[in-house]
Design an enzyme around this catalytic site. Structure first.
Site, PDB file in Angstrom:
ATOM      1  CG  HIS A 100       2.490  -1.614   2.728  1.00 14.26           C
ATOM      2  ND1 HIS A 100       2.443  -0.314   3.159  1.00 14.26           N
ATOM      3  CD2 HIS A 100       1.270  -1.865   2.176  1.00 14.26           C
ATOM      4  CE1 HIS A 100       1.261   0.202   2.884  1.00 14.26           C
ATOM      5  NE2 HIS A 100       0.524  -0.715   2.288  1.00 14.26           N
ATOM      6  CE  LYS A 120      -6.265   4.006  -0.894  1.00 11.74           C
ATOM      7  NZ  LYS A 120      -5.406   2.947  -0.424  1.00 11.74           N
ATOM      8  NE  ARG A 175      -5.929  -3.205   6.142  1.00 12.89           N
ATOM      9  CZ  ARG A 175      -5.937  -1.973   5.688  1.00 12.89           C
ATOM     10  NH1 ARG A 175      -5.012  -1.141   6.067  1.00 12.89           N
ATOM     11  NH2 ARG A 175      -6.867  -1.552   4.884  1.00 12.89           N
ATOM     12  CB  SER A 196      -0.791   4.110   4.307  1.00 14.15           C
ATOM     13  OG  SER A 196       0.142   3.131   3.934  1.00 14.15           O
TER      14      SER A 196
END
Length: 156
Positions: free
Chosen positions: A17, A41, A90, A127
């Site tokens: 990040h 999440k 990514r 994360s």
């Protein structure tokens, strides 16, 4: 003046990040790092804790501030006067998912999305993985800043 929003749950914020924040801060006049509520999440940190970690993370960047939002990201962008959403990618799977969202956001409101490919050394960091590895006793100190690492260890 071009204002952009970099959205995410940032639970916790990672060095990946930070890389995207650094690059986006150089590319846009103003960058809002916006932490949102995503019900799908499983969050470890409360919103205020994420805001505190992000505030510390962006301190070196005079054109970056922290924001929060609930609901549609494009509504938040409109309210902030931001014409660009920044997304870090990514993998090809990220691109496939984010491209559809970017097209939908553009169609709904005219807000464009700029994709920044992650640095190769951060391509595997997420994360979710950081939390899982830390919960199982693994060393995640290279995936987060020292301050975030300390919070993570104190929370688990």
């Amino acid at each position: 003046m071009v204002k952009a929003v970099f959205p995410g749950t940032f639970d916790p914020p990672t060095v990946g990040h930070l890389d995207i924040i650094t690059r986006a801060a150089a590319a846009f006049d103003e960058l809002i790092v916006a932490t949102g509520v995503n019900q799908s999440k499983n969050r470890l940190f409360e919103p205020q804790e994420r805001i505190e970690m992000l505030t510390e993370l962006v301190e070196p960047f005079p054109n970056v501030r922290i924001g929060t939002f609930e609901g549609l990201l494009v509504d938040y962008c409109r309210a902030e006067g931001a014409g660009v959403i920044v997304k870090g990618l990514r993998s090809a799977a990220d691109y496939d998912y984010e491209l559809q969202m970017a097209q939908l956001n553009r169609r709904m409101t005219g807000v464009d999305t700029h994709f920044l490919p992650t640095a190769p050394e951060n391509a595997f960091i997420s994360s979710s993985w950081v939390k899982e590895i830390a919960r199982l006793g693994g060393d995640v100190s290279t995936f987060v800043t020292p301050a975030v690492h300390a919070r993570l260890l104190n929370t688990l």
